[in-house]
Design an enzyme around this catalytic site. Structure first.
Site, PDB file in Angstrom:
ATOM      1  N   LYS A 167       0.863  -1.188   0.000  1.00  0.00           N
ATOM      2  CA  LYS A 167       0.000   0.000   0.000  1.00  0.00           C
ATOM      3  C   LYS A 167       0.892   1.228   0.000  1.00  0.00           C
ATOM      4  CE  LYS A 167      -4.023   2.046   2.218  1.00  0.00           C
ATOM      5  NZ  LYS A 167      -3.578   3.428   1.933  1.00  0.00           N
ATOM      6  N   PHE A 526      -0.940 -16.301  24.826  1.00  0.00           N
ATOM      7  CA  PHE A 526      -0.935 -15.005  25.493  1.00  0.00           C
ATOM      8  C   PHE A 526      -0.554 -13.910  24.507  1.00  0.00           C
ATOM      9  CE2 PHE A 526      -1.059 -16.877  29.765  1.00  0.00           C
ATOM     10  CZ  PHE A 526      -1.784 -15.895  30.433  1.00  0.00           C
ATOM     11  N   ASP A 591      -1.005 -19.557  46.425  1.00  0.00           N
ATOM     12  CA  ASP A 591      -1.092 -20.676  45.492  1.00  0.00           C
ATOM     13  C   ASP A 591      -0.711 -21.972  46.214  1.00  0.00           C
ATOM     14  OD1 ASP A 591       0.340 -21.280  42.161  1.00  0.00           O
ATOM     15  OD2 ASP A 591      -1.246 -22.275  43.300  1.00  0.00           O
ATOM     16  N   SER A 624      -9.431 -16.640  43.153  1.00  0.00           N
ATOM     17  CA  SER A 624      -8.569 -16.630  41.966  1.00  0.00           C
ATOM     18  C   SER A 624      -9.277 -17.239  40.758  1.00  0.00           C
ATOM     19  CB  SER A 624      -7.280 -17.405  42.242  1.00  0.00           C
ATOM     20  OG  SER A 624      -7.567 -18.791  42.393  1.00  0.00           O
ATOM     21  N   GLY A 626      -9.115 -20.245  40.438  1.00  0.00           N
ATOM     22  CA  GLY A 626      -8.304 -21.451  40.315  1.00  0.00           C
ATOM     23  C   GLY A 626      -8.203 -22.163  41.639  1.00  0.00           C
ATOM     24  N   ASP A 679       2.984 -15.886  46.490  1.00  0.00           N
ATOM     25  CA  ASP A 679       3.560 -15.342  45.255  1.00  0.00           C
ATOM     26  C   ASP A 679       3.583 -13.817  45.324  1.00  0.00           C
ATOM     27  OD1 ASP A 679       2.817 -15.842  41.681  1.00  0.00           O
ATOM     28  OD2 ASP A 679       4.370 -14.695  42.716  1.00  0.00           O
TER      29      ASP A 679
END
Length: 750
Positions: A167, A526, A591, A624, A626, A679
């Site tokens: 272009k 991701f 966690d 979370s 999770g 964490d």
């Protein structure tokens, strides 16, 4: 709208691209046109759908797109035909605006209507009409031919039916050669022959043809070999023509033959042959094309600093006006805007500080904000002189004088080419830069250019809570969480129901996105940085440290655009884009090792809260979605990232030293055995944590739900809330547990 569809016997594949006349007395006698072509994608088992009498599918054609239904009609007595109804589903391509059979009656292969095919073959034979079979002979040169225009889409089309060209960043020019006469027309038909210099005109006139109409682009190349509209503007203003190059990409007429009905590849082959006869091609050059994947081509173009890619159907005739035969995909956001006013330098009151631009919509002018960069001293002074001649007392947009109080208003006649990084939800440009005036395009034609993909559709779509978005989902029924039966539309509706609570935590923050376009069972990846072709509701900002472009959203349109991309998890930075070096929160992600009871994780969250209370720091908690919980501390954004991370690390270490059998601050699975990992690493610059209210990519469509501390003292589960779940519905009826999050934030600094 329902149309009759008759189930007939199978046809040979050769018939799929047949176009012509079938003799009387033969099966299917009469003229046949290939009105549309593409691919179809069944939803579910098509054989089962046929047996059931209800077939759902998606069409990806040139004219017909998105979701459709075929429904079998109940057979009438003595009726032998198997009749069905073809029904368009309600989606972004469904419209009440006219009849597509009337607005687009021509074949996608030859550009001819059924009637023209019938008239073109009177022999009664079933000879196939090829795309280039009809040539219009003409002894006279045609006048100006309205150019074929490309439709903007987010990404280039794929497949072997397309070729891809660079272009160019210049002026679209149609060159008419007739004997010793040469005329150069702009895209709107203006005669600009005298503006492009003797050298270029002489080379065009020396082409070995009696007559010719060539479509192309005139530009000036930078030192890096990249077409530059700014340099072209400078040369035109200075009367300089020695650097101008004409890139020829289409041949519309050659000698006594019109090539408008020929397939693109044949037109380009004839053009290349014509240019090869030329002794010198320093100023008139053939625009090469590539057959490689469109996405790959766009990626290369962007890396080279080009404007983008034009993709063209290889078998399409030349059609004036905008169509889906030509698709443009851009590396940057760029288009024309009308100049509505300007501001002078605050220091001197003389120089040009910025211009105020807009566009036309439904017969009125709409403000698009300021453009404050891209002016050199020369171009700025020249533009200011032109604008000064157009002064008026009031702006073309009613009430704009209340917003831009120091502006000087002008008649909306001049058109500026503007490059910009993003735009807000209400259409105001961000990081906009002036590239030059577009003298070839009248102001009355300037509208806001939006990609024609379903993602970019701008009709307002209401969702359950009353939140509205300009984004219309394609294939809204696609299941992103198959087991939980949560579709794209379900996800958008869920976001609408939590938007008022979620907005403060997700807007204006750099994002990291987990995408699963085919659902969580398909490919997942991701995305942290900007890529070409993203919806304009998804904004980008350049990281001051590494110059990477981070994604962020400013409104519900942006969130809806993420849904359209198949984003199943949204992760956020702990800082906003405007204060990116000073976080406004600390996150402790608890966690647990596999097999640890949920009770242990709830107790850990309460213990973290207790220690934060001792330090005088407020804390909030969320599931979370999770295995664990997130304890989040709101901050006043004053401390830097390294201070925040050091504090989080020290806090985690203190808890580990107090109870080493219960906690670890080491990431490895070995250290986590039988323990809960505190964490603290989420608090480093560039690290992210799942956003409040974001779903997770697990089979239950669980969400990270903000809750109050009383629930943690009960038997709440980290995965206890899911999209469409009863517990989710109940908690959203309660007062917002995080309503005062930013109000109570404290500073780590005194």
């Amino acid at each position: 709208e329902k149309r009759l569809a008759v189930h007939v016997e199978d046809h040979p594949l050769d018939y799929a691209d047949f176009e012509g006349n079938i003799p009387k007395g033969s099966y299917g006698a009469g003229s046949v046109a290939v009105w549309d072509e593409g691919t179809w994608i069944p939803e579910g088992d098509p054989a089962a759908g046929m047996k059931k009498g209800h077939l759902n599918f998606e069409l990806v054609g040139q004219k017909l797109k998105d979701s459709w239904h075929l429904v079998r009609l109940k057979a009438r007595e003595k009726e032998k035909r198997d009749n069905w109804l073809l029904i368009k589903a309600t989606d972004s391509f469904a419209t009440d605006d006219g009849d597509i059979l009337q607005s687009a009656p021509a074949s996608v292969k030859s550009g001819l209507t059924n009637q023209e095919i019938a008239q073109g073959e009177k022999s009664g034979t079933a000879k196939k009409v090829k795309a280039g079979a009809v040539k219009q002979k003409s002894s006279a040169m045609p006048g100006f031919i309205p150019p074929a225009l490309a439709t903007l889409q987010a990404t280039p089309p794929q497949g072997s039916d397309w070729l891809h060209e660079v272009k160019f960043d210049g002026y679209r020019i149609q060159a008419h050669i007739s004997g010793q006469t040469l005329k150069l027309f702009t895209r709107s038909g203006l005669d600009w022959t005298s503006r492009f210099g003797d050298e270029l005109r002489q080379e065009l006139q020396s082409l070995q043809c009696r007559q010719g109409v060539i479509d192309g682009e005139i530009t000036v190349l930078s030192d890096k070999g990249v077409a530059s509209f700014s340099l072209l503007q400078q040369d035109l203003s200075a009367g300089r023509s020695d650097r101008m190059v004409f890139y020829a990409f289409d041949l519309l007429h050659l000698d006594a033959t019109s090539l408008l009905g020929e397939p693109l590849l044949e037109r380009k082959a004839a053009l290349e042959q014509l240019l090869r006869k030329q002794k010198s091609n320093s100023r008139v050059r053939f625009s090469e094309h590539f057959a490689q994947a469109g996405g790959t081509m766009l990626s290369h173009a962007c890396r080279m600093g080009l404007e983008g890619v034009i993709s063209k159907r290889i078998d399409a005739p030349y059609r004036s006006g905008r169509s889906l035969d030509w698709i443009k995909s851009k590396c940057t956001l760029r288009q024309e805007f009308i100049i509505l006013g300007y501001l002078t330098s605050a220091a001197t009151g003389r120089g040009l500080r910025s211009i105020i631009v807009g566009y036309r919509k439904n017969g009125r002018f709409v403000n698009a904000g300021r453009v404050g960069t891209g002016f050199s001293t020369t171009t700025g002074d020249d533009l200011k002189r032109k604008l000064a001649k157009l002064k008026v007392k009031s702006p073309a947009v009613a009430g704009l004088e209340k917003i831009e109080k120091d502006a000087i208003w002008v008649r909306p006649e001049l058109v500026a080419e503007v490059e910009f990084r993003a735009s807000t939800g209400d259409g105001i440009l961000r990081q906009a830069s002036f590239k030059g005036l577009r003298e070839d395009k009248p102001a009355k034609e300037v509208v806001r250019e939006q990609p024609a993909s379903p993602v970019i559709a701008k009709s307002k779509q209401a969702v359950s809570s009353g939140a509205k978005t300009g984004v219309v989902l394609s294939n809204a029924g696609k299941l992103l969480w198959p087991k939980a039966k949560v579709s794209k539309q379900d996800l958008l509706d869920y976001y609408a129901s939590v938007w008022s609570r979620m907005e403060p935590f997700i807007v204006d923050r750099p994002l990291s996105l987990l995408r699963a376009p085919d659902g969580i069972g398909g490919q997942r990846f991701f995305q942290k940085h900007a890529s070409p072709g993203m919806h304009d509701a998804i904004s980008v900002m350049k990281d001051p440290q590494d110059q990477q472009e981070h994604l962020y959203i400013r409104d519900f349109d942006g969130l809806a655009a993420l849904v359209q991309l198949g984003v199943v998890e949204i992760h956020i930075w702990g800082a906003k884009v405007d204060t990116i070096e000073t976080p406004d929160q600390i996150v402790f992600d608890l966690d647990p090792d596999e097999g640890l009871a949920e009770e242990a994780v709830r107790s850990a969250a309460l213990e973290v809260k207790s220690h934060l209370d001792e330090l005088g720091l407020p804390s909030f908690v969320k599931t979370s979605g999770g295995k664990g919980f997130h304890v989040v501390v709101p901050l006043k954004p004053k401390a830097k990232w390294d201070e925040i991370k050091t504090f989080a690390h020290d806090f985690a270490d203190a808890m580990v030293q107090a109870r080493p059998e219960q906690y670890t601050a080491t990431l490895s699975k070995k250290a986590r055995k039988g323990r809960i990992f505190i964490d603290y690493l989420r608090n480093g610059r560039g690290s992210t944590t799942v956003a409040p209210y974001s779903p997770r990519a697990n089979e239950d469509a669980a969400v990270s739900m903000p809750v109050n501390w009383e629930l943690i003292q009960g038997n709440i589960s980290p995965k206890g809330y899911a999209i469409g779940g009863k517990q989710t519905s109940e908690i959203l009826k309660r007062p917002d547990a995080w309503q005062d999050f930013f109000k109570v934030g404290k500073s780590l600094r005194n």
